[in-house]
Design a protein around this motif. Structure first.
Motif, PDB file in Angstrom:
ATOM      1  N   VAL A   1      68.308 -20.909-102.294  1.00  0.00           N
ATOM      2  CA  VAL A   1      68.161 -19.956-101.177  1.00  0.00           C
ATOM      3  C   VAL A   1      69.422 -19.116-101.040  1.00  0.00           C
ATOM      4  O   VAL A   1      70.535 -19.622-101.165  1.00  0.00           O
ATOM      5  CB  VAL A   1      67.900 -20.697 -99.840  1.00  0.00           C
ATOM      6  CG1 VAL A   1      67.906 -19.713 -98.665  1.00  0.00           C
ATOM      7  CG2 VAL A   1      66.586 -21.455 -99.893  1.00  0.00           C
ATOM      8  N   LYS A   2      69.223 -17.811-100.802  1.00  0.00           N
ATOM      9  CA  LYS A   2      70.325 -16.928-100.456  1.00  0.00           C
ATOM     10  C   LYS A   2      69.852 -15.953 -99.384  1.00  0.00           C
ATOM     11  O   LYS A   2      68.829 -15.279 -99.559  1.00  0.00           O
ATOM     12  CB  LYS A   2      70.845 -16.144-101.666  1.00  0.00           C
ATOM     13  CG  LYS A   2      72.102 -15.323-101.348  1.00  0.00           C
ATOM     14  CD  LYS A   2      73.260 -16.205-100.923  1.00  0.00           C
ATOM     15  CE  LYS A   2      74.477 -15.420-100.495  1.00  0.00           C
ATOM     16  NZ  LYS A   2      75.570 -16.296-100.035  1.00  0.00           N
ATOM     17  N   VAL A   3      70.598 -15.904 -98.274  1.00  0.00           N
ATOM     18  CA  VAL A   3      70.214 -15.075 -97.136  1.00  0.00           C
ATOM     19  C   VAL A   3      71.297 -14.032 -96.871  1.00  0.00           C
ATOM     20  O   VAL A   3      72.485 -14.346 -96.837  1.00  0.00           O
ATOM     21  CB  VAL A   3      70.006 -15.937 -95.868  1.00  0.00           C
ATOM     22  CG1 VAL A   3      69.596 -15.061 -94.681  1.00  0.00           C
ATOM     23  CG2 VAL A   3      68.966 -17.018 -96.123  1.00  0.00           C
ATOM     24  N   PHE A   4      70.870 -12.784 -96.697  1.00  0.00           N
ATOM     25  CA  PHE A   4      71.767 -11.705 -96.282  1.00  0.00           C
ATOM     26  C   PHE A   4      71.253 -11.176 -94.940  1.00  0.00           C
ATOM     27  O   PHE A   4      70.243 -10.462 -94.901  1.00  0.00           O
ATOM     28  CB  PHE A   4      71.791 -10.570 -97.310  1.00  0.00           C
ATOM     29  CG  PHE A   4      72.296 -10.991 -98.667  1.00  0.00           C
ATOM     30  CD1 PHE A   4      73.647 -11.198 -98.889  1.00  0.00           C
ATOM     31  CD2 PHE A   4      71.410 -11.178 -99.726  1.00  0.00           C
ATOM     32  CE1 PHE A   4      74.121 -11.573-100.136  1.00  0.00           C
ATOM     33  CE2 PHE A   4      71.876 -11.545-100.976  1.00  0.00           C
ATOM     34  CZ  PHE A   4      73.236 -11.750-101.186  1.00  0.00           C
ATOM     35  N   GLY A   5      71.911 -11.578 -93.862  1.00  0.00           N
ATOM     36  CA  GLY A   5      71.430 -11.181 -92.540  1.00  0.00           C
ATOM     37  C   GLY A   5      70.055 -11.773 -92.280  1.00  0.00           C
ATOM     38  O   GLY A   5      69.867 -12.984 -92.307  1.00  0.00           O
ATOM     39  N   LYS A   6      69.061 -10.894 -92.072  1.00  0.00           N
ATOM     40  CA  LYS A   6      67.692 -11.354 -91.842  1.00  0.00           C
ATOM     41  C   LYS A   6      66.862 -11.382 -93.122  1.00  0.00           C
ATOM     42  O   LYS A   6      65.697 -11.776 -93.099  1.00  0.00           O
ATOM     43  CB  LYS A   6      67.013 -10.440 -90.814  1.00  0.00           C
ATOM     44  CG  LYS A   6      67.642 -10.487 -89.419  1.00  0.00           C
ATOM     45  CD  LYS A   6      66.883  -9.577 -88.459  1.00  0.00           C
ATOM     46  CE  LYS A   6      67.493  -9.645 -87.066  1.00  0.00           C
ATOM     47  NZ  LYS A   6      66.774  -8.749 -86.097  1.00  0.00           N
ATOM     48  N   ASN A   7      67.478 -10.981 -94.223  1.00  0.00           N
ATOM     49  CA  ASN A   7      66.755 -10.902 -95.493  1.00  0.00           C
ATOM     50  C   ASN A   7      66.990 -12.149 -96.339  1.00  0.00           C
ATOM     51  O   ASN A   7      68.122 -12.452 -96.708  1.00  0.00           O
ATOM     52  CB  ASN A   7      67.208  -9.662 -96.274  1.00  0.00           C
ATOM     53  CG  ASN A   7      66.556  -9.577 -97.644  1.00  0.00           C
ATOM     54  OD1 ASN A   7      65.392  -9.931 -97.812  1.00  0.00           O
ATOM     55  ND2 ASN A   7      67.304  -9.098 -98.620  1.00  0.00           N
ATOM     56  N   ARG A   8      65.909 -12.869 -96.622  1.00  0.00           N
ATOM     57  CA  ARG A   8      65.985 -14.021 -97.539  1.00  0.00           C
ATOM     58  C   ARG A   8      65.766 -13.491 -98.949  1.00  0.00           C
ATOM     59  O   ARG A   8      64.639 -13.434 -99.448  1.00  0.00           O
ATOM     60  CB  ARG A   8      64.952 -15.080 -97.165  1.00  0.00           C
ATOM     61  CG  ARG A   8      65.227 -15.721 -95.816  1.00  0.00           C
ATOM     62  CD  ARG A   8      64.147 -16.739 -95.455  1.00  0.00           C
ATOM     63  NE  ARG A   8      64.214 -17.945 -96.268  1.00  0.00           N
ATOM     64  CZ  ARG A   8      64.981 -18.998 -95.996  1.00  0.00           C
ATOM     65  NH1 ARG A   8      65.770 -18.992 -94.933  1.00  0.00           N
ATOM     66  NH2 ARG A   8      64.973 -20.050 -96.776  1.00  0.00           N
ATOM     67  N   ALA A   9      66.868 -13.082 -99.590  1.00  0.00           N
ATOM     68  CA  ALA A   9      66.774 -12.476-100.908  1.00  0.00           C
ATOM     69  C   ALA A   9      66.218 -13.451-101.938  1.00  0.00           C
ATOM     70  O   ALA A   9      65.467 -13.075-102.840  1.00  0.00           O
ATOM     71  CB  ALA A   9      68.149 -11.970-101.350  1.00  0.00           C
TER      72      ALA A   9
END
Length: 323
Positions: free
Chosen positions: A11-19
């Motif tokens: 899992v990698k999250v940027f802000g509200k985006n789960r890239a």
């Protein structure tokens, strides 16, 4: 099976985006493993985590048994990464770039020069070796970039969309380089948006969308998973077409399309998830037509293209309701 990469629930999250959203990967050693996905699917983010350039927010990943979080130095010692854009210095010559990188990797001056000359020769860049990289074509820059990635032969090479923007000839040159690298024992993880590229190079392919794997297998298995092949017959006697249409519909249990040619019929058939399913059905069709005394002058069985597989899979994911 000896695995180069094993990732579970990455899992990698940027802000509200789960890239990257729970990515699972098992990449066999000694092969080309393709990762397909549309723009924004999470391909590059996943590669950066596996190469220890980004810290995962969840899940676990190992490279040749080394944990990317707990043993990053051990991972870095065995991998190399060629990103989407050339990382060489445009103001230096091709030779100077390779010698400089060789020195940074710990080679003495003479061994670095020898290795640089070897790679320029192997990649067809000897004549351009003393020219500034700013004068290189896109294909030449990509070849130099890959050469820089294997100054020290890595156990695992990440190629992130290596042929984006290249002309067909340059793409073929890069493909030959990839095959040569794998033949020397390096595992390659290739991310690409070009379906033909994955089809020609990869022994296994993962299709990802919205940060997770939605399908995985050999190119043949993925094509079969769409559940359709195309059977085309051309009859000797156009007057028997209606009868042949009934035989095809009965045997293949699928709608039959009359071609513009009065002698032709086409039908899409299910494969039942088996690579040999469509071939078995087609063989039975020919037998039934022969038993009915219907002569077939031409017959073909086409497998779905990887493009069709990709569109079918990503379209299905796109249409899923959001929870």
């Amino acid at each position: 099976m000896n695995l180069a990469i094993e990732a579970t629930g990455l899992v990698k999250v940027f802000g509200k985006n789960r890239a990257v959203d729970g990515l699972d990967l098992r990449v066999p050693a000694g092969s080309v493993y393709g990762v397909l996905g549309p723009n924004g699917a999470g391909k590059t983010t996943a590669v950066k985590m596996l190469a220890t350039l980004l810290r995962p927010d969840g899940g676990r990943a190992t490279v040749f048994g080394h944990d990317v979080l707990k043993q990053p130095n051990e991972v870095r010692a065995r991998v190399s990464l060629t990103g989407q854009y050339a990382s060489v210095d445009e103001d230096l010559t091709g030779l100077e770039n390779l010698v400089l990188l060789g020195r940074l990797l710990g080679h003495r001056k003479r061994p670095a020069r020898i290795r640089a000359d070897q790679l320029l020769d192997a990649f067809g860049l000897t004549d351009a070796g003393n020219r500034q990289v700013k004068t290189y074509s896109g294909g030449m820059r990509r070849r130099l970039d890959i050469a820089a990635s294997i100054l020290n032969t890595p156990d695992l090479l990440f190629l992130d969309e290596p042929t984006t923007g290249l002309d067909p000839r340059s793409r073929n040159q890069v493909w030959e380089i990839v095959r040569a690298v794998v033949a020397q024992g390096t595992t390659v993880l290739l991310t690409t948006q070009y379906l033909d590229e994955a089809d020609r190079l990869a022994s296994r392919i993962a299709v990802i969308d919205h940060g997770k794997v939605i399908a995985e297998g050999t190119p043949g298995q993925l094509k079969s998973s769409v559940g359709a092949g195309t059977v085309h017959v051309r009859l000797r006697d156009a007057g028997r077409r209606e009868e042949a249409e009934r035989v095809l519909g009965r045997v293949l249990a699928a709608p039959v399309q009359r071609d513009a040619d009065a002698f032709g019929l086409t039908v899409r058939v299910g494969t039942g998830g088996s690579e040999s399913g469509a071939a078995e059905q087609a063989s039975r069709t020919l037998s039934e037509l022969a038993a009915a005394g219907i002569v077939v002058d031409d017959f073909s069985l086409g497998q779905p293209s990887l493009d069709e597989v990709f569109m079918a899979l990503t379209d299905t994911v796109t249409k899923e309701p959001v929870a």
